[in-house]
Write an enzyme that holds these catalytic residues in place. Structure first.
Site, short mmCIF file in Angstrom:
data_model
loop_
_atom_site.label_atom_id
_atom_site.label_comp_id
_atom_site.label_asym_id
_atom_site.label_seq_id
_atom_site.Cartn_x
_atom_site.Cartn_y
_atom_site.Cartn_z
N THR A 27 0.86 -1.18 0.00
CA THR A 27 0.00 0.00 0.00
C THR A 27 0.90 1.24 0.00
O THR A 27 2.04 1.17 0.47
CB THR A 27 -0.95 0.02 1.22
OG1 THR A 27 -0.17 -0.03 2.41
CG2 THR A 27 -1.92 -1.16 1.18
N ILE B 263 1.29 4.23 1.60
CA ILE B 263 1.91 4.81 2.80
C ILE B 263 2.84 3.79 3.46
O ILE B 263 3.95 4.14 3.89
CB ILE B 263 0.85 5.33 3.79
CG1 ILE B 263 0.09 6.49 3.14
CG2 ILE B 263 1.50 5.79 5.09
CD1 ILE B 263 -1.11 6.97 3.92
N CYS B 264 2.44 2.53 3.50
CA CYS B 264 3.29 1.50 4.09
C CYS B 264 4.57 1.34 3.28
O CYS B 264 5.67 1.21 3.85
CB CYS B 264 2.55 0.17 4.18
SG CYS B 264 1.12 0.22 5.29
N THR B 265 4.45 1.37 1.97
CA THR B 265 5.64 1.26 1.12
C THR B 265 6.57 2.44 1.37
O THR B 265 7.78 2.25 1.55
CB THR B 265 5.21 1.20 -0.36
OG1 THR B 265 4.38 0.05 -0.56
CG2 THR B 265 6.42 1.11 -1.28
N LEU C 105 8.34 2.03 4.83
CA LEU C 105 9.40 1.02 4.87
C LEU C 105 10.55 1.36 3.93
O LEU C 105 11.70 1.00 4.22
CB LEU C 105 8.82 -0.36 4.59
CG LEU C 105 7.80 -0.84 5.65
CD1 LEU C 105 7.32 -2.23 5.33
CD2 LEU C 105 8.36 -0.77 7.06
#
Length: 146
Positions: free
Chosen positions: A41, A43-45, A48
């Site tokens: 997703t 924002i998660c990408t 990280l």
């Protein structure tokens, strides 16, 4: 969420880098736990990738960085390979780790909240914040507690 000053709970889980026994690291080195909702997703990408891009800075503090969510090992492996994440992505299928760390669910119903914990060399929580925390903020905590 757990509070600053609390002892960090130990756990054992599978990850993209093999089995993680947190007990082997608690009380020995700083640990950064990044609870994020879902692989692949935006924002998660982004969150990280910021960790990946700052790997040398985290290494300066000998910090173990772990990304944690309820995705499968296969999903984590594909995500890590696609974005070249060289830190472990931990599998929390039964959400036991999320519950140990009192990480809530989005709107109380959906995927887990985005929470960052920094655990000090003494095994106690130094920092606990919701959201996509800036790398500089996390590194400042590590710097103050080196």
């Amino acid at each position: 969420m757990l509070s600053v000053g609390q002892a960090a709970p130990a756990f054992t889980a599978h990850s993209t880098k093999g089995q993680i026994l947190l007990q082997e690291y608690l009380g020995k080195q700083p640990i950064v736990l990044i609870f994020y909702p879902k692989d692949e997703t935006p924002i998660c990408t982004k969150q990280l990738c910021a960790v990946r891009d700052s790997a040398a800075l985290y290494a300066d503090y000998n910090a173990l960085v772990l990304g944690i969510n309820p995705g499968t090992l296969e999903e984590h492996q594909a995500f890590a390979k696609k974005f070249l994440y060289d830190f472990p992505l931990v599998v929390d299928r039964d959400q036991a780790i999320r519950q140990l760390y009192d990480v809530g669910k989005i709107l109380g119903l959906f995927g887990q909240q985005r929470v960052v914990y920094v655990i000090g060399k003494d095994g106690r929580i130094l920092y606990a914040e919701k959201g996509n925390r800036p790398t500089g903020e996390i590194l400042a905590v590590l710097e103050r507690n080196k």
